[in-house]
Write an enzyme that holds these catalytic residues in place. Structure first.
Site, PDB file in Angstrom:
ATOM      1  N   ARG A 101       0.190  36.738  16.054  1.00 25.58           N
ATOM      2  CA  ARG A 101       1.491  36.584  15.117  1.00 25.58           C
ATOM      3  C   ARG A 101       2.223  35.475  15.867  1.00 25.58           C
ATOM      4  O   ARG A 101       2.513  35.944  17.010  1.00 25.58           O
ATOM      5  CB  ARG A 101       2.135  37.762  14.626  1.00 25.58           C
ATOM      6  CG  ARG A 101       3.238  37.328  14.156  1.00 25.58           C
ATOM      7  CD  ARG A 101       4.235  38.353  13.470  1.00 25.58           C
ATOM      8  NE  ARG A 101       3.647  39.057  12.212  1.00 25.58           N
ATOM      9  CZ  ARG A 101       4.141  39.497  11.232  1.00 25.58           C
ATOM     10  NH1 ARG A 101       5.456  40.301  11.464  1.00 25.58           N
ATOM     11  NH2 ARG A 101       3.337  40.143  10.425  1.00 25.58           N
ATOM     12  N   HIS A 128      -0.546  33.870   6.101  1.00 21.49           N
ATOM     13  CA  HIS A 128      -0.738  35.565   6.240  1.00 21.49           C
ATOM     14  C   HIS A 128      -1.992  36.114   5.660  1.00 21.49           C
ATOM     15  O   HIS A 128      -1.803  36.677   4.785  1.00 21.49           O
ATOM     16  CB  HIS A 128       0.509  36.105   5.826  1.00 21.49           C
ATOM     17  CG  HIS A 128       0.932  37.311   6.396  1.00 21.49           C
ATOM     18  ND1 HIS A 128      -0.035  38.238   7.346  1.00 21.49           N
ATOM     19  CD2 HIS A 128       1.965  38.356   6.055  1.00 21.49           C
ATOM     20  CE1 HIS A 128       0.557  39.310   7.563  1.00 21.49           C
ATOM     21  NE2 HIS A 128       1.632  39.254   7.167  1.00 21.49           N
ATOM     22  N   GLN A 131      -2.118  40.064   5.029  1.00 17.96           N
ATOM     23  CA  GLN A 131      -1.306  40.599   3.871  1.00 17.96           C
ATOM     24  C   GLN A 131      -1.894  40.243   2.645  1.00 17.96           C
ATOM     25  O   GLN A 131      -1.984  41.248   1.931  1.00 17.96           O
ATOM     26  CB  GLN A 131      -0.083  39.600   4.019  1.00 17.96           C
ATOM     27  CG  GLN A 131       0.995  40.324   2.877  1.00 17.96           C
ATOM     28  CD  GLN A 131       1.392  41.485   3.100  1.00 17.96           C
ATOM     29  OE1 GLN A 131       1.875  41.961   4.148  1.00 17.96           O
ATOM     30  NE2 GLN A 131       1.308  42.349   2.152  1.00 17.96           N
ATOM     31  N   ASP A 219       9.101  37.352  -2.209  1.00 20.11           N
ATOM     32  CA  ASP A 219       9.332  37.480  -0.389  1.00 20.11           C
ATOM     33  C   ASP A 219      10.647  36.936  -0.006  1.00 20.11           C
ATOM     34  O   ASP A 219      11.415  36.344  -0.859  1.00 20.11           O
ATOM     35  CB  ASP A 219       8.114  36.516  -0.117  1.00 20.11           C
ATOM     36  CG  ASP A 219       7.942  36.734   1.588  1.00 20.11           C
ATOM     37  OD1 ASP A 219       8.316  37.781   2.298  1.00 20.11           O
ATOM     38  OD2 ASP A 219       7.350  35.928   2.227  1.00 20.11           O
ATOM     39  N   CYS A 259       5.564  41.563   0.189  1.00 20.24           N
ATOM     40  CA  CYS A 259       4.961  41.853   1.171  1.00 20.24           C
ATOM     41  C   CYS A 259       5.727  42.684   2.371  1.00 20.24           C
ATOM     42  O   CYS A 259       5.077  43.439   3.105  1.00 20.24           O
ATOM     43  CB  CYS A 259       4.441  40.529   1.986  1.00 20.24           C
ATOM     44  SG  CYS A 259       5.801  39.580   2.208  1.00 20.24           S
ATOM     45  N   ARG A 287      -2.840  47.497   4.098  1.00 22.96           N
ATOM     46  CA  ARG A 287      -3.077  46.553   5.455  1.00 22.96           C
ATOM     47  C   ARG A 287      -3.651  47.573   6.248  1.00 22.96           C
ATOM     48  O   ARG A 287      -4.862  46.681   6.892  1.00 22.96           O
ATOM     49  CB  ARG A 287      -1.696  46.357   6.108  1.00 22.96           C
ATOM     50  CG  ARG A 287      -0.590  45.518   5.362  1.00 22.96           C
ATOM     51  CD  ARG A 287      -1.026  44.166   5.235  1.00 22.96           C
ATOM     52  NE  ARG A 287      -1.117  43.704   6.270  1.00 22.96           N
ATOM     53  CZ  ARG A 287      -0.148  42.917   7.198  1.00 22.96           C
ATOM     54  NH1 ARG A 287       1.087  43.129   6.720  1.00 22.96           N
ATOM     55  NH2 ARG A 287      -0.496  42.514   8.459  1.00 22.96           N
TER      56      ARG A 287
END
Ligand code: CP
Ligand code: NVA
Length: 300
Positions: A101, A128, A131, A219, A259, A287
Protein backbone atom coordinates in the site's frame (compact mmCIF):
# COMPACT_ATOMS: atom_id res chain seq x y z
CA UNK A 1 -3.04 -15.11 -14.31
CA UNK A 2 -0.15 -12.65 -14.58
CA UNK A 3 2.57 -12.76 -11.88
CA UNK A 4 1.20 -9.65 -10.15
CA UNK A 5 -2.12 -7.97 -9.39
CA UNK A 6 -1.53 -4.24 -9.80
CA UNK A 7 -4.90 -3.29 -11.30
CA UNK A 8 -8.15 -5.02 -12.31
CA UNK A 9 -6.93 -4.19 -15.81
CA UNK A 10 -4.36 -7.01 -15.34
CA UNK A 11 -7.17 -9.59 -15.14
CA UNK A 12 -9.29 -11.05 -17.91
CA UNK A 13 -13.05 -11.34 -17.55
CA UNK A 14 -12.65 -15.11 -17.01
CA UNK A 15 -10.05 -14.58 -14.30
CA UNK A 16 -12.31 -12.14 -12.42
CA UNK A 17 -15.23 -14.57 -12.37
CA UNK A 18 -13.00 -17.50 -11.50
CA UNK A 19 -11.69 -15.52 -8.48
CA UNK A 20 -15.34 -14.98 -7.49
CA UNK A 21 -15.96 -18.77 -7.66
CA UNK A 22 -12.85 -19.41 -5.56
CA UNK A 23 -13.81 -16.75 -3.01
CA UNK A 24 -17.25 -18.31 -2.67
CA UNK A 25 -15.66 -21.71 -1.97
CA UNK A 26 -13.12 -20.25 0.50
CA UNK A 27 -15.93 -18.41 2.30
CA UNK A 28 -18.19 -21.49 2.46
CA UNK A 29 -15.51 -24.00 3.55
CA UNK A 30 -12.61 -22.16 5.24
CA UNK A 31 -11.56 -25.29 7.18
CA UNK A 32 -10.95 -27.22 3.95
CA UNK A 33 -8.26 -24.73 2.89
CA UNK A 34 -6.11 -24.49 6.03
CA UNK A 35 -3.12 -25.91 4.17
CA UNK A 36 -3.46 -24.32 0.74
CA UNK A 37 -0.38 -22.11 1.27
CA UNK A 38 1.63 -24.04 3.89
CA UNK A 39 4.59 -22.11 5.26
CA UNK A 40 4.25 -19.32 2.69
CA UNK A 41 5.22 -15.83 3.79
CA UNK A 42 3.60 -12.56 2.67
CA UNK A 43 5.49 -9.29 3.25
CA UNK A 44 2.96 -6.53 3.84
CA UNK A 45 4.31 -3.05 3.12
CA UNK A 46 2.23 -0.13 4.39
CA UNK A 47 3.06 3.48 3.64
CA UNK A 48 -0.44 4.59 4.67
CA UNK A 49 -2.73 3.60 7.57
CA UNK A 50 -5.13 0.65 7.37
CA UNK A 51 -7.65 -1.38 9.34
CA UNK A 52 -9.37 -3.65 6.81
CA UNK A 53 -6.46 -4.31 4.46
CA UNK A 54 -3.99 -5.23 7.15
CA UNK A 55 -6.36 -7.42 9.12
CA UNK A 56 -7.81 -9.22 6.10
CA UNK A 57 -4.46 -9.97 4.43
CA UNK A 58 -2.85 -11.05 7.68
CA UNK A 59 -5.84 -13.17 8.73
CA UNK A 60 -6.17 -14.53 5.20
CA UNK A 61 -2.60 -15.76 4.80
CA UNK A 62 -2.72 -17.27 8.31
CA UNK A 63 -5.97 -19.13 7.51
CA UNK A 64 -4.32 -20.60 4.39
CA UNK A 65 -1.39 -21.98 6.42
CA UNK A 66 1.10 -19.16 5.91
CA UNK A 67 2.11 -16.03 7.75
CA UNK A 68 2.15 -12.28 7.08
CA UNK A 69 4.85 -9.83 8.12
CA UNK A 70 3.56 -6.31 8.73
CA UNK A 71 6.00 -3.59 7.68
CA UNK A 72 4.93 -0.17 8.97
CA UNK A 73 5.71 3.11 7.15
CA UNK A 74 8.62 3.90 9.47
CA UNK A 75 10.15 0.41 9.07
CA UNK A 76 11.36 0.37 5.49
CA UNK A 77 10.82 4.01 4.44
CA UNK A 78 10.40 3.05 0.81
CA UNK A 79 12.57 5.12 -1.50
CA UNK A 80 14.25 6.98 1.37
CA UNK A 81 16.16 4.39 3.37
CA UNK A 82 16.46 2.18 0.29
CA UNK A 83 15.17 2.25 -3.28
CA UNK A 84 11.96 0.42 -4.19
CA UNK A 85 14.03 -1.88 -6.43
CA UNK A 86 16.44 -2.81 -3.64
CA UNK A 87 13.53 -3.59 -1.31
CA UNK A 88 12.00 -5.79 -4.05
CA UNK A 89 15.27 -7.67 -4.64
CA UNK A 90 15.81 -8.33 -0.94
CA UNK A 91 12.25 -9.41 -0.18
CA UNK A 92 12.30 -11.78 -3.17
CA UNK A 93 15.11 -13.77 -1.49
CA UNK A 94 13.02 -14.44 1.64
CA UNK A 95 9.28 -14.31 1.07
CA UNK A 96 6.72 -15.79 -1.35
CA UNK A 97 4.65 -12.68 -2.01
CA UNK A 98 4.61 -8.91 -1.45
CA UNK A 99 1.53 -6.85 -0.66
CA UNK A 100 2.02 -3.10 -0.91
CA UNK A 101 0.00 0.00 0.00
CA UNK A 102 1.72 3.16 -1.18
CA UNK A 103 1.19 6.53 -2.88
CA UNK A 104 2.29 6.38 -6.53
CA UNK A 105 1.17 3.52 -8.77
CA UNK A 106 4.69 3.67 -10.24
CA UNK A 107 6.02 2.30 -6.93
CA UNK A 108 3.98 -0.90 -7.23
CA UNK A 109 4.97 -1.18 -10.88
CA UNK A 110 8.66 -0.82 -10.02
CA UNK A 111 8.28 -3.33 -7.21
CA UNK A 112 6.59 -5.84 -9.53
CA UNK A 113 9.21 -5.42 -12.26
CA UNK A 114 12.08 -6.05 -9.89
CA UNK A 115 10.56 -8.70 -7.61
CA UNK A 116 10.70 -12.34 -8.65
CA UNK A 117 7.69 -13.06 -6.39
CA UNK A 118 4.10 -11.86 -6.91
CA UNK A 119 3.21 -8.27 -5.97
CA UNK A 120 -0.33 -7.34 -4.91
CA UNK A 121 -1.52 -3.72 -4.98
CA UNK A 122 -3.28 -3.02 -1.67
CA UNK A 123 -4.10 0.61 -2.62
CA UNK A 124 -2.29 3.38 -4.39
CA UNK A 125 -3.42 6.93 -5.17
CA UNK A 126 -4.60 5.53 -8.53
CA UNK A 127 -6.17 2.12 -7.85
CA UNK A 128 -7.58 -0.20 -5.18
CA UNK A 129 -8.17 -3.47 -7.05
CA UNK A 130 -8.66 -5.77 -4.03
CA UNK A 131 -11.43 -3.51 -2.73
CA UNK A 132 -13.35 -3.43 -5.98
CA UNK A 133 -12.98 -7.19 -6.51
CA UNK A 134 -14.48 -7.65 -3.01
CA UNK A 135 -17.28 -5.19 -3.86
CA UNK A 136 -18.22 -6.85 -7.14
CA UNK A 137 -17.98 -10.28 -5.49
CA UNK A 138 -20.43 -8.99 -2.85
CA UNK A 139 -22.97 -8.21 -5.57
CA UNK A 140 -22.26 -11.39 -7.54
CA UNK A 141 -22.64 -13.71 -4.51
CA UNK A 142 -26.07 -12.17 -3.91
CA UNK A 143 -27.05 -13.46 -7.33
CA UNK A 144 -26.90 -10.21 -9.29
CA UNK A 145 -26.10 -10.28 -12.98
CA UNK A 146 -23.54 -7.46 -13.16
CA UNK A 147 -24.41 -6.73 -16.80
CA UNK A 148 -27.92 -5.83 -15.66
CA UNK A 149 -26.77 -3.93 -12.58
CA UNK A 150 -26.41 -0.14 -12.39
CA UNK A 151 -24.05 1.21 -9.76
CA UNK A 152 -23.95 4.97 -9.08
CA UNK A 153 -20.67 6.14 -7.56
CA UNK A 154 -21.01 9.60 -6.03
CA UNK A 155 -18.04 11.69 -4.90
CA UNK A 156 -14.37 11.93 -5.80
CA UNK A 157 -12.95 10.51 -9.05
CA UNK A 158 -10.29 8.68 -7.02
CA UNK A 159 -8.65 5.24 -6.69
CA UNK A 160 -12.02 3.62 -5.94
CA UNK A 161 -13.62 5.25 -9.01
CA UNK A 162 -10.71 4.20 -11.25
CA UNK A 163 -10.86 0.59 -10.10
CA UNK A 164 -14.65 0.53 -10.52
CA UNK A 165 -14.10 1.65 -14.11
CA UNK A 166 -11.84 -1.36 -14.78
CA UNK A 167 -14.32 -3.52 -12.88
CA UNK A 168 -16.96 -2.41 -15.36
CA UNK A 169 -14.69 -3.26 -18.31
CA UNK A 170 -14.24 -6.80 -17.00
CA UNK A 171 -17.73 -7.60 -15.68
CA UNK A 172 -20.09 -5.47 -17.80
CA UNK A 173 -21.30 -3.53 -14.74
CA UNK A 174 -23.18 -0.39 -15.76
CA UNK A 175 -21.37 2.42 -13.94
CA UNK A 176 -22.46 6.01 -13.39
CA UNK A 177 -19.99 8.37 -11.74
CA UNK A 178 -21.03 11.76 -10.36
CA UNK A 179 -18.29 14.18 -9.24
CA UNK A 180 -17.94 17.94 -8.83
CA UNK A 181 -16.38 19.56 -11.93
CA UNK A 182 -12.61 19.17 -11.78
CA UNK A 183 -12.78 15.95 -9.71
CA UNK A 184 -13.67 13.53 -12.49
CA UNK A 185 -11.78 10.27 -12.91
CA UNK A 186 -8.81 10.47 -15.27
CA UNK A 187 -9.92 10.86 -18.89
CA UNK A 188 -7.24 8.53 -20.27
CA UNK A 189 -8.37 5.75 -17.93
CA UNK A 190 -12.05 6.27 -18.81
CA UNK A 191 -11.22 6.14 -22.53
CA UNK A 192 -8.92 3.15 -22.35
CA UNK A 193 -11.42 1.19 -20.24
CA UNK A 194 -14.31 2.16 -22.54
CA UNK A 195 -12.31 0.83 -25.48
CA UNK A 196 -12.14 -2.45 -23.56
CA UNK A 197 -15.87 -2.59 -22.88
CA UNK A 198 -16.39 -0.44 -19.78
CA UNK A 199 -19.89 0.99 -19.55
CA UNK A 200 -19.28 4.24 -17.74
CA UNK A 201 -21.07 7.59 -17.80
CA UNK A 202 -19.76 10.70 -16.05
CA UNK A 203 -22.17 13.17 -14.40
CA UNK A 204 -21.90 16.38 -12.41
CA UNK A 205 -25.41 16.05 -11.01
CA UNK A 206 -25.58 13.39 -8.26
CA UNK A 207 -29.38 13.05 -8.59
CA UNK A 208 -29.14 12.19 -12.30
CA UNK A 209 -26.53 9.53 -11.55
CA UNK A 210 -28.47 7.97 -8.68
CA UNK A 211 -31.94 7.95 -10.27
CA UNK A 212 -33.08 4.34 -10.69
CA UNK A 213 -29.70 2.85 -9.69
CA UNK A 214 -29.37 -0.59 -8.08
CA UNK A 215 -26.63 0.59 -5.70
CA UNK A 216 -25.21 3.89 -4.50
CA UNK A 217 -21.51 3.87 -3.62
CA UNK A 218 -19.50 6.65 -2.06
CA UNK A 219 -16.03 7.17 -0.55
CA UNK A 220 -14.27 9.82 1.53
CA UNK A 221 -13.89 13.26 -0.08
CA UNK A 222 -10.23 13.57 0.93
CA UNK A 223 -8.22 10.38 0.48
CA UNK A 224 -5.14 9.38 2.45
CA UNK A 225 -2.43 11.86 1.47
CA UNK A 226 -4.93 14.67 0.74
CA UNK A 227 -5.46 15.72 4.37
CA UNK A 228 -4.34 19.31 3.64
CA UNK A 229 -7.20 19.72 1.12
CA UNK A 230 -9.85 18.41 3.50
CA UNK A 231 -11.53 21.71 4.46
CA UNK A 232 -11.64 22.92 0.85
CA UNK A 233 -13.01 19.61 -0.35
CA UNK A 234 -15.73 19.47 2.33
CA UNK A 235 -17.19 22.69 0.86
CA UNK A 236 -16.92 21.56 -2.76
CA UNK A 237 -18.33 18.05 -2.20
CA UNK A 238 -21.22 18.99 0.14
CA UNK A 239 -23.89 18.62 -2.64
CA UNK A 240 -22.59 15.08 -3.23
CA UNK A 241 -23.38 13.82 0.28
CA UNK A 242 -25.29 10.52 0.24
CA UNK A 243 -28.17 11.30 2.63
CA UNK A 244 -31.67 9.82 2.71
CA UNK A 245 -32.90 12.37 0.19
CA UNK A 246 -30.33 11.32 -2.42
CA UNK A 247 -30.43 7.60 -1.53
CA UNK A 248 -34.23 7.58 -1.99
CA UNK A 249 -33.78 8.52 -5.68
CA UNK A 250 -32.28 5.07 -6.32
CA UNK A 251 -34.46 1.95 -6.72
CA UNK A 252 -36.50 1.10 -3.60
CA UNK A 253 -34.39 -2.05 -3.08
CA UNK A 254 -31.05 -0.30 -3.85
CA UNK A 255 -27.97 -1.04 -1.74
CA UNK A 256 -25.69 1.50 -0.10
CA UNK A 257 -21.98 0.74 -0.53
CA UNK A 258 -18.77 2.25 0.87
CA UNK A 259 -15.21 0.90 0.91
CA UNK A 260 -14.68 2.36 4.43
CA UNK A 261 -13.36 4.08 6.46
CA UNK A 262 -16.37 6.42 6.36
CA UNK A 263 -16.45 10.00 7.52
CA UNK A 264 -19.96 9.97 8.92
CA UNK A 265 -21.74 13.29 8.42
CA UNK A 266 -19.52 14.14 5.43
CA UNK A 267 -19.90 11.88 2.38
CA UNK A 268 -22.61 9.76 4.07
CA UNK A 269 -25.13 10.32 6.86
CA UNK A 270 -25.69 7.86 9.72
CA UNK A 271 -29.19 6.93 8.56
CA UNK A 272 -27.83 5.78 5.17
CA UNK A 273 -24.70 3.92 6.30
CA UNK A 274 -26.70 2.22 9.10
CA UNK A 275 -29.68 1.54 6.81
CA UNK A 276 -30.91 -2.07 6.45
CA UNK A 277 -29.90 -1.85 2.77
CA UNK A 278 -26.33 -0.82 3.59
CA UNK A 279 -23.95 -3.68 2.69
CA UNK A 280 -20.72 -2.02 3.82
CA UNK A 281 -19.86 -4.77 6.33
CA UNK A 282 -20.39 -7.49 3.71
CA UNK A 283 -17.98 -5.59 1.47
CA UNK A 284 -15.47 -5.43 4.34
CA UNK A 285 -15.89 -9.12 5.19
CA UNK A 286 -15.44 -10.13 1.57
CA UNK A 287 -12.01 -8.48 1.44
CA UNK A 288 -10.87 -11.52 3.43
CA UNK A 289 -12.36 -14.12 1.07
CA UNK A 290 -11.39 -12.51 -2.23
CA UNK A 291 -7.83 -11.80 -1.06
CA UNK A 292 -7.45 -15.44 0.04
CA UNK A 293 -8.51 -16.37 -3.50
CA UNK A 294 -5.97 -13.92 -4.96
CA UNK A 295 -3.09 -15.08 -2.74
CA UNK A 296 -3.86 -18.73 -3.45
CA UNK A 297 -3.83 -18.06 -7.19
CA UNK A 298 -0.59 -16.05 -7.16
CA UNK A 299 1.45 -17.67 -4.38
CA UNK A 300 0.73 -21.37 -4.83
N1 CP B 1 -11.15 -0.21 2.56
C1 CP B 1 -9.88 -0.27 3.01
O1 CP B 1 -8.94 -0.54 2.26
O2 CP B 1 -9.75 -0.04 4.36
P1 CP B 1 -8.38 0.25 5.14
O3 CP B 1 -7.85 1.55 4.62
O4 CP B 1 -8.78 0.31 6.59
O5 CP B 1 -7.42 -0.88 4.85
N1 NVA C 1 -10.04 6.75 -1.42
C1 NVA C 1 -9.69 6.27 -0.11
C2 NVA C 1 -9.92 4.79 0.00
C3 NVA C 1 -9.59 4.18 1.35
C4 NVA C 1 -9.80 2.70 1.40
C5 NVA C 1 -8.23 6.62 0.18
O1 NVA C 1 -7.39 6.42 -0.71
O2 NVA C 1 -7.94 7.09 1.28
Amino acid sequence: MKKDLLSIKDLSREEVFSLFEDARELKAHPEAHRRDLPGKVLAMIFEKPSLRTRVTFETGIYQLGGIGIYLAPQDIQLGKRETVEDVARNLSRWVNGIMIRTFGQENVEKMAREASVPVINALTDLYHPCQILADLFTLWERGHDLEKFTLAYVGDGNNIAHSLIWGSARTGLNLRIATPPGYEPRKDIVEEARAQGARVEIFHDPVKAVEGADAVYTDVWASMGQEAEREKRIKIFRPFQVNMELFSKAKPQAYFMHCLPAHRGEEVTDDVIDHPRSIVLDQAENRLHIQKAIMRRLMR
